[in-house]
Enzyme design. Structure first.
Site, PDB file in Angstrom:
ATOM      1  N   SER A 143       0.800  -1.239   0.000  1.00 35.35           N
ATOM      2  CA  SER A 143       0.000   0.000   0.000  1.00 35.35           C
ATOM      3  C   SER A 143       0.828   1.283   0.000  1.00 35.35           C
ATOM      4  O   SER A 143       0.265   2.359  -0.214  1.00 35.35           O
ATOM      5  CB  SER A 143      -0.933   0.025   1.206  1.00 35.35           C
ATOM      6  OG  SER A 143      -2.137  -0.593   0.855  1.00 35.35           O
TER       7      SER A 143
ATOM      8  N   LYS B  36       0.481   3.383  -2.981  1.00 37.58           N
ATOM      9  CA  LYS B  36      -0.671   4.292  -3.155  1.00 37.58           C
ATOM     10  C   LYS B  36      -0.221   5.752  -3.136  1.00 37.58           C
ATOM     11  O   LYS B  36      -0.875   6.624  -3.708  1.00 37.58           O
ATOM     12  CB  LYS B  36      -1.722   4.025  -2.072  1.00 37.58           C
ATOM     13  CG  LYS B  36      -2.393   2.654  -2.239  1.00 37.58           C
ATOM     14  CD  LYS B  36      -3.287   2.272  -1.063  1.00 37.58           C
ATOM     15  CE  LYS B  36      -3.931   0.897  -1.311  1.00 37.58           C
ATOM     16  NZ  LYS B  36      -4.539   0.287  -0.155  1.00 37.58           N
TER      17      LYS B  36
ATOM     18  N   TYR C  85      -3.466  -1.776 -10.585  1.00 32.65           N
ATOM     19  CA  TYR C  85      -3.432  -1.746  -9.115  1.00 32.65           C
ATOM     20  C   TYR C  85      -2.558  -2.875  -8.551  1.00 32.65           C
ATOM     21  O   TYR C  85      -1.706  -2.656  -7.688  1.00 32.65           O
ATOM     22  CB  TYR C  85      -4.861  -1.826  -8.560  1.00 32.65           C
ATOM     23  CG  TYR C  85      -4.898  -1.925  -7.063  1.00 32.65           C
ATOM     24  CD1 TYR C  85      -4.592  -0.828  -6.264  1.00 32.65           C
ATOM     25  CD2 TYR C  85      -5.198  -3.128  -6.424  1.00 32.65           C
ATOM     26  CE1 TYR C  85      -4.589  -0.922  -4.882  1.00 32.65           C
ATOM     27  CE2 TYR C  85      -5.200  -3.229  -5.043  1.00 32.65           C
ATOM     28  CZ  TYR C  85      -4.894  -2.129  -4.281  1.00 32.65           C
ATOM     29  OH  TYR C  85      -4.865  -2.225  -2.916  1.00 32.65           O
TER      30      TYR C  85
ATOM     31  N   TYR D 157      -3.908   3.043   8.021  1.00 33.37           N
ATOM     32  CA  TYR D 157      -5.129   2.245   8.158  1.00 33.37           C
ATOM     33  C   TYR D 157      -5.993   2.834   9.279  1.00 33.37           C
ATOM     34  O   TYR D 157      -5.965   4.039   9.508  1.00 33.37           O
ATOM     35  CB  TYR D 157      -4.797   0.762   8.416  1.00 33.37           C
ATOM     36  CG  TYR D 157      -3.895   0.161   7.360  1.00 33.37           C
ATOM     37  CD1 TYR D 157      -4.310   0.058   6.039  1.00 33.37           C
ATOM     38  CD2 TYR D 157      -2.630  -0.303   7.676  1.00 33.37           C
ATOM     39  CE1 TYR D 157      -3.488  -0.502   5.065  1.00 33.37           C
ATOM     40  CE2 TYR D 157      -1.809  -0.864   6.705  1.00 33.37           C
ATOM     41  CZ  TYR D 157      -2.252  -0.951   5.411  1.00 33.37           C
ATOM     42  OH  TYR D 157      -1.439  -1.504   4.451  1.00 33.37           O
TER      43      TYR D 157
ATOM     44  N   VAL E  89       1.103  -3.759   3.869  1.00 33.69           N
ATOM     45  CA  VAL E  89       1.073  -5.067   4.524  1.00 33.69           C
ATOM     46  C   VAL E  89       2.334  -5.909   4.274  1.00 33.69           C
ATOM     47  O   VAL E  89       2.477  -6.982   4.841  1.00 33.69           O
ATOM     48  CB  VAL E  89      -0.189  -5.886   4.168  1.00 33.69           C
ATOM     49  CG1 VAL E  89      -1.444  -5.224   4.690  1.00 33.69           C
ATOM     50  CG2 VAL E  89      -0.279  -6.144   2.676  1.00 33.69           C
TER      51      VAL E  89
END
Ligand code: GLU
Length: 312
Positions: A71, A74, A196, A248, A266
């Site tokens: 992530s 992102k 993605y 998160y 993660v």
């Protein structure tokens, strides 16, 4: 005062101490196992790096070993989309914390296919849609962008992780189809997901990650190349959303105890931006129940606390 640049030797010592202590502390947490390629990663890896605006990188432990950035990608995707799409992006994705798990579906349904922010999965899939729609090869554009920022041609995807992501990507596919049904996805779902999964599967080391994000600590200008990667306003905006939504549903607690814009993945990586000073990256695979690296959190919390780096 630039705490990080003015105390080089003391900071190098602090990094080594903090890494030494963390890597020997009893391991808590669990390595991500939603795909086999991540479940196989050795839990004892532990790295810590700090890049400062003068281009120096101090590192300890496994800071040069590439890991799955997941992530953290992102952040790169968002910056590239902001460059390309401009303010129209914010018609299609929000800027509020979600208060929900990163891959939640229910909130997206209530909110008519508009993801709460670009750092939950739905938001990053929406950002991927804008990249697929605006580049002839979004994956190549993404990879070139990251390689340029990190000044490393070696950054690449891990093909085993990529294959696993695609094979176990039903939930992300559900998010994409839901957004498509609300008319908030322009490209074909398969193409958006392919992008993605590609960006999630990128591997980088702590040192490469810290170097690549220095522009966020420097009002949008990459200090190593002089490139204006974003405007100062957009660097501010990315840091603001990182502060509220980057960790998160532990983002509030991280702001409370550390006080830096940050993003985790993660794969066990965490990047923290120290505005006006530098970027810290920590990596250790075992995760807490929120999906954040337990040792990574401990190392960044200790470093920021010792050096007084909170922005608040
Ligand atoms: N590839 C992961 C997913 O989409 C990324 C999760 C993460 O690092 O938060 O589920």
């Amino acid at each position: 005062m630039n705490i990080l640049a003015d105390n080089g030797a003391a900071i190098a010592q602090a990094l080594r101490d903090i890494h030494h202590h963390a890597s020997r502390a009893p391991s808590t947490g669990k390595v991500a196992d939603y795909i086999p390629a991540l479940a196989r990663v050795e839990a004892s890896h532990c790295g810590l790096a700090l890049a400062t605006l003068d281009g120096e990188v101090q590192a300890a432990g496994d800071a040069e070993r590439p890991f799955s950035i997941q992530s953290i990608s992102k952040v790169f995707g968002l910056v590239l989309a902001m460059q390309r799409v401009g303010d129209d992006l914010w018609q299609r994705v929000g800027m509020e914390p979600s208060g929900q798990p990163f891959n939640s579906i229910v909130q997206l349904e209530w909110e008519h296919g508009i993801p709460r922010n670009p750092f939950i999965n739905a938001g990053a899939i929406l950002v991927s849609d804008t990249l697929v729609s605006h580049f002839s090869s979004s994956r190549q554009a993404f990879l070139s962008f990251v390689r340029r920022l990190s000044a490393s041609e070696c950054c690449d995807v891990n093909e085993a992780v990529l294959a696993s992501e695609a094979r176990h990507g039903s939930r992300n596919a559900a998010l994409a189809h839901l957004m498509k049904s609300f008319g908030n996805l322009e490209a074909e779902v398969e193409d958006v997901l392919a992008h993605y999964f590609f960006q999630c599967s990128l591997e980088m080391s702590c040192s490469e990650l810290a170097r690549s994000l220095l522009f966020l600590a420097n009002r949008g200008v990459h200090p190593l190349s002089g490139e204006q990667v974003t405007t100062a306003r957009d660097a501010h905006r990315v840091n603001a959303i990182l502060s509220t939504s980057g960790m998160y549903d532990q983002s509030g607690q991280f702001a409370f105890s550390v006080g830096l814009p940050a993003k985790s993945g993660v794969g066990g990586g965490i990047v923290a931006i120290v505005p006006g000073q530098g970027v810290i990256t920590a990596w250790s695979p075992p995760l807490n129940r929120h999906g954040n690296s337990t040792r990574g959190l401990a190392m960044i919390t200790e470093l920021a606390g010792r050096l007084g780096l909170s922005i608040y």
